[in-house]
Design an enzyme around this catalytic site. Structure first.
Site: not given
Length: 527
Positions: A265, A302
């Site tokens: 990620e 994020c």
């Protein structure tokens, strides 16, 4: 809570000769004890050997046993919540109350995966019964289930010291799948990592599992991470962090004699599109809400919305004014590490250097590693001509892109790379434009939000936390939510087996009373 600073290799506390480190309190710029051991390739090999030895027994634990183990981890996290949050606050500068909430979310996630394991649907059981009379030749009995891929290496993240760290979703989903875990702790929060690791190891011991089910290592530089990716007994890797770091691990894993999957990620600006009538109707409300979500965790999330696109016209000035006010009112706060803070400042300068205008800043920093909020603005023509403006700046800043019309809005959407999420704010009268924008966004993200913002995200069966590159290295999988378990599974078919040799979940009388698909029909739902 007493911290030893040791590595946890299976059941052993290991102090190594590879040096030590101390944690940094970023709020005070002071080092704090104790000394934490640093490991190397020897410790990686010890942990991997133990994990491989544990795999056969752990991957074949009963669903009830594995679920009970996950529940025990959750209970252990609850029992150390205050001490864990207090230590994490010292090592990150984040509020202790916020971190206690993060401990609770992590414990809940382990309990959610315990429920997933009990229900057994992740096994994706399928049965194609024998057809001995079929012509021109008979069909043998075929049965399928998913099994764990093997021992996995998990890299703890820096930005969420619990929920994406040692006791994070990667660990929970891997253990739920039946995969032993070797966790590389992030050096930004070594004390918090040790507390979490002991909570997991205590559960391993309570349930009499092989000691190799869980280990935690730590090291300086890149060598220990490279050793984990290179080790032949490791069968998958997860990573949360920068695109540069994630892709280095991904490429390294593909050069192994036996290439393995690396689930990364990485970068995302989580674009938010404000459609014209929504802008006219509630521009100020959207602008204020956008910045409020952008500032969460000092912009170090994020899923923080960092890019907002709006059509020039009614409501734009209200949107801009609300964003400027919210940014201006924001006090500077401590960022997680000196490196993150330095990269944030560098990123803002880079955006200004390619044409973005700084239109608002928050309160000045009072400490060495404070992050000062910022709002930049650019028109669509400049944004379309400067790819650097679409890159992530990890921290409390946002970029407002103003577009001339609907056509230009769609152009901006088309130049974006893969994202973890995207959002549209719309009124019913905006639906025609939304229908044109939707397929563009579907190609670029795994999650689309309407009339809300990308952050926060629920952890559910329908959660998707992933997207095309560079958001992740494999957009077929989510790294958050119940389906994230699928990263650590592979299918095995059993053909022509006598019933007594079959895995229990596939036996004819279905003793576990699990959901199974028969000859491709709608799965049987068993109470």
């Amino acid at each position: 809570m007493n911290l030893t600073g040791h590595l946890l290799i299976g059941a052993q506390d290991v102090a190594t000769s590879d040096g030590t480190m101390r944690a940094l309190n970023p709020a005070s710029n002071q080092l704090i004890g104790p000394e934490f051991a640093l490991g190397g390739t020897l410790q990686v090999d010890q942990a991997a050997t133990l994990a491989d030895a544990a795999f056969d027994s752990y991957s074949h634990t009963s669903l009830a046993e594995r679920a009970a183990f996950l529940d025990s981890i959750a209970d252990n996290l609850d029992s150390v919540s205050t001490a864990l949050a207090a230590r994490a606050a010292l090592e990150t500068g984040l509020p202790q109350a916020q971190l206690e909430g993060e401990v609770g979310k992590s414990a809940t996630q382990f309990r959610q995966f315990a429920d997933v394991v009990r229900k057994g649907r992740f096994l994706q059981l399928a049965i194609d019964p024998a057809q001995p009379d079929r012509q021109p030749r008979p069909r043998m009995d075929h049965r399928l289930q998913k099994i764990a891929i093997g021992p996995v290496a998990i890299f703890g993240a820096s930005n969420f010291p619990i929920f994406y760290s040692v006791a994070g979703g990667d660990t929970a989903s891997a253990l739920a799948a039946g995969a032993p875990v070797i966790l590389k702790a992030h050096n930004a929060h070594p004390g918090a990592s040790e507390i979490q690791a002991r909570a997991i190891r205590n559960a391993v011991q309570k349930h009499g599992l092989h000691e190799g089910v869980f280990s935690m290592v730590r090291g300086s530089g890149n060598a220990i991470g490279e050793a984990l990716v290179d080790h032949p007994l490791i069968k998958a890797v997860t990573f949360t962090g920068s695109e540069q770091g994630g892709m280095a691990l991904y490429r390294r894993a593909q050069l192994r004699r036996e290439p393995i999957p690396v689930f990364t990620e990485m970068a995302s600006v989580n674009p938010t599109f404000i459609l014209p009538d929504a802008l006219a109707e509630r521009g100020a409300l959207i602008g204020d809400g956008f910045i409020e979500r952008m500032l969460v965790n000092v912009g170090q999330a994020c899923l923080r919305p960092a890019l907002i696109i709006a059509v020039k016209g009614a409501g734009l000035e209200a949107l801009r004014s609300a964003m400027i006010k919210r940014v201006g009112d924001a006090a500077a706060r401590t960022m997680l590490t000196p490196a993150i803070q330095a990269a944030y400042v560098k990123g803002l300068v880079a955006q200004e250097n390619v044409g973005a205008s700084l239109v608002a800043v928050g309160g000045p920093g009072q400490a060495d590693f404070d992050g000062r909020s910022a709002l930049l603005e650019v028109d669509a023509q400049r944004f379309l001509s400067e790819p650097a403006l679409a890159r992530e700046v990890f921290g409390p800043s946002a970029l407002l892109v103003t577009v001339d019309d609907e056509t230009q809005l769609l152009e901006v959407a088309r130049v974006l790379k893969g994202q973890l999420s995207a959002a549209m704010h719309l009124e019913h009268s905006d639906l025609e434009l939304a229908r044109r924008l939707l397929p563009i966004l579907e190609r670029r993200t795994g999650r689309i939000v309407v009339n809300a913002f990308a952050h926060p995200q629920e952890v559910t069966f329908a959660t998707v936390h992933g997207g095309p590159f560079p958001a992740t290295s494999d957009s077929r999988f989510s790294s958050v939510g119940m389906t994230s378990i699928e990263r650590f599974l592979r299918p095995v078919a059993y053909q022509g087996f006598p019933d007594e040799l079959l895995p229990e979940a596939l036996r004819q009388d279905n003793p576990l009373r699990l959901t199974r698909s028969i000859d491709g029909d709608t799965p049987q739902h068993v109470l």
